[in-house]
Design a protein around this motif. Structure first.
Motif, mmCIF file in Angstrom:
data_model
loop_
_atom_site.group_PDB
_atom_site.id
_atom_site.type_symbol
_atom_site.label_atom_id
_atom_site.label_comp_id
_atom_site.label_asym_id
_atom_site.label_seq_id
_atom_site.Cartn_x
_atom_site.Cartn_y
_atom_site.Cartn_z
ATOM 1 N N TRP A 1 0.856 -1.173 0.000
ATOM 2 C CA TRP A 1 0.000 0.000 0.000
ATOM 3 C C TRP A 1 0.898 1.231 0.000
ATOM 4 C CZ3 TRP A 1 -5.227 -0.011 -0.540
ATOM 5 C CH2 TRP A 1 -5.904 -1.209 -0.300
ATOM 6 N N TYR A 2 0.610 2.148 -0.899
ATOM 7 C CA TYR A 2 1.243 3.458 -0.950
ATOM 8 C C TYR A 2 0.169 4.507 -0.677
ATOM 9 C CZ TYR A 2 5.626 1.824 -3.096
ATOM 10 O OH TYR A 2 6.837 1.221 -3.340
ATOM 11 N N ARG A 3 0.615 5.699 -0.360
ATOM 12 C CA ARG A 3 -0.327 6.806 -0.233
ATOM 13 C C ARG A 3 0.295 8.082 -0.773
ATOM 14 N NH1 ARG A 3 -0.478 7.549 6.400
ATOM 15 N NH2 ARG A 3 1.601 8.478 6.635
ATOM 16 N N GLN A 4 -0.579 8.977 -1.184
ATOM 17 C CA GLN A 4 -0.128 10.273 -1.672
ATOM 18 C C GLN A 4 -1.063 11.349 -1.155
ATOM 19 O OE1 GLN A 4 0.317 10.620 -5.945
ATOM 20 N NE2 GLN A 4 1.755 12.307 -5.699
ATOM 21 N N ALA A 5 -0.516 12.207 -0.315
ATOM 22 C CA ALA A 5 -1.270 13.336 0.190
ATOM 23 C C ALA A 5 -1.163 14.490 -0.807
ATOM 24 C CB ALA A 5 -0.723 13.749 1.550
ATOM 25 N N GLU B 1 4.254 7.781 -1.146
ATOM 26 C CA GLU B 1 5.151 7.111 -0.206
ATOM 27 C C GLU B 1 4.644 5.721 0.125
ATOM 28 O OE1 GLU B 1 5.327 9.253 3.493
ATOM 29 O OE2 GLU B 1 3.183 9.066 3.875
ATOM 30 N N LEU B 2 5.576 4.844 0.402
ATOM 31 C CA LEU B 2 5.235 3.487 0.819
ATOM 32 C C LEU B 2 4.660 3.501 2.223
ATOM 33 C CD1 LEU B 2 5.373 0.373 0.352
ATOM 34 C CD2 LEU B 2 7.656 0.474 1.375
ATOM 35 N N VAL B 3 3.567 2.799 2.412
ATOM 36 C CA VAL B 3 2.937 2.682 3.733
ATOM 37 C C VAL B 3 3.272 1.325 4.355
ATOM 38 C CG1 VAL B 3 0.751 2.579 4.972
ATOM 39 C CG2 VAL B 3 1.052 4.217 3.091
ATOM 40 N N ALA B 4 3.032 0.246 3.592
ATOM 41 C CA ALA B 4 3.260 -1.093 4.128
ATOM 42 C C ALA B 4 3.369 -2.071 2.973
ATOM 43 C CB ALA B 4 2.118 -1.512 5.049
ATOM 44 N N TYR C 1 -4.924 6.359 -1.102
ATOM 45 C CA TYR C 1 -4.197 5.116 -0.841
ATOM 46 C C TYR C 1 -4.283 4.208 -2.064
ATOM 47 C CZ TYR C 1 -3.530 6.337 4.039
ATOM 48 O OH TYR C 1 -3.122 6.956 5.197
ATOM 49 N N TYR C 2 -3.103 3.709 -2.462
ATOM 50 C CA TYR C 2 -3.004 2.877 -3.652
ATOM 51 C C TYR C 2 -2.508 1.483 -3.283
ATOM 52 C CZ TYR C 2 -3.094 7.331 -6.166
ATOM 53 O OH TYR C 2 -3.440 8.563 -6.659
ATOM 54 N N CYS C 3 -3.096 0.503 -3.901
ATOM 55 C CA CYS C 3 -2.657 -0.885 -3.800
ATOM 56 C C CYS C 3 -1.719 -1.173 -4.974
ATOM 57 C CB CYS C 3 -3.884 -1.782 -3.859
ATOM 58 S SG CYS C 3 -3.555 -3.548 -3.954
ATOM 59 N N GLY D 1 -3.360 0.117 -8.515
ATOM 60 C CA GLY D 1 -4.785 0.340 -8.516
ATOM 61 C C GLY D 1 -5.079 1.805 -8.771
ATOM 62 N N GLN D 2 -6.367 2.141 -8.772
ATOM 63 C CA GLN D 2 -6.769 3.520 -9.088
ATOM 64 C C GLN D 2 -6.779 4.416 -7.850
ATOM 65 O OE1 GLN D 2 -8.889 1.129 -8.468
ATOM 66 N NE2 GLN D 2 -10.363 2.059 -7.072
ATOM 67 N N GLY D 3 -6.684 3.805 -6.672
ATOM 68 C CA GLY D 3 -6.624 4.565 -5.431
ATOM 69 C C GLY D 3 -7.981 4.752 -4.765
#
Length: 116
Positions: free
Chosen positions: A36-40, A46-49, A94-96, A107-109
């Motif tokens: 899982w990544y995220r982008q604010a 950034e990588l989350v987990a 959050y992106y897979c 993924g599309q987030g």
């Protein structure tokens, strides 16, 4: 054709919880490391987990350690992100992702907003 579809995002108050899900199809899910990544807004992604394909070894970014848990179900081609004790700074899309060698799928987030 590989596809990743996220779900479970939404609006939650600080201190609350959300569970993100990602449904995978079109590739050999069990052979891929899932992340899982995220982008604010206004920030870099950034990588989350992440969780490996073999052994299910997990890795977490420092800001989410102890609050988030990644898991996978290879029988269902699903990966999850349980998010507890959410903070406003967790607000992001959050992106897979799935990765094996040089191949990566996104993924599309799904939007997660933490606000009172």
């Amino acid at each position: 054709q590989a596809q990743l579809v996220e779900s479970g995002g939404g609006l939650v108050q600080p201190g609350g919880s959300l569970r993100l899900s990602c449904a995978a199809s079109g590739f050999t899910f069990s052979s891929y490391t899932m992340s899982w990544y995220r982008q604010a807004a206004g920030k870099e992604r950034e990588l989350v987990a992440s969780i490996t394909s073999i052994g299910g070894v997990t890795n977490y970014a420092s800001p989410v350690k102890g609050r988030f848990t990644i898991s996978r179900d290879n029988a269902k081609n699903m990966v999850y992100l349980q998010m507890n004790s959410l903070k406003p700074e967790d607000t992001a899309v959050y992106y897979c992702t799935a990765k094996r060698l040089s191949v990566r799928y996104w993924g599309q987030g799904t939007q997660v907003t933490v606000s009172s």
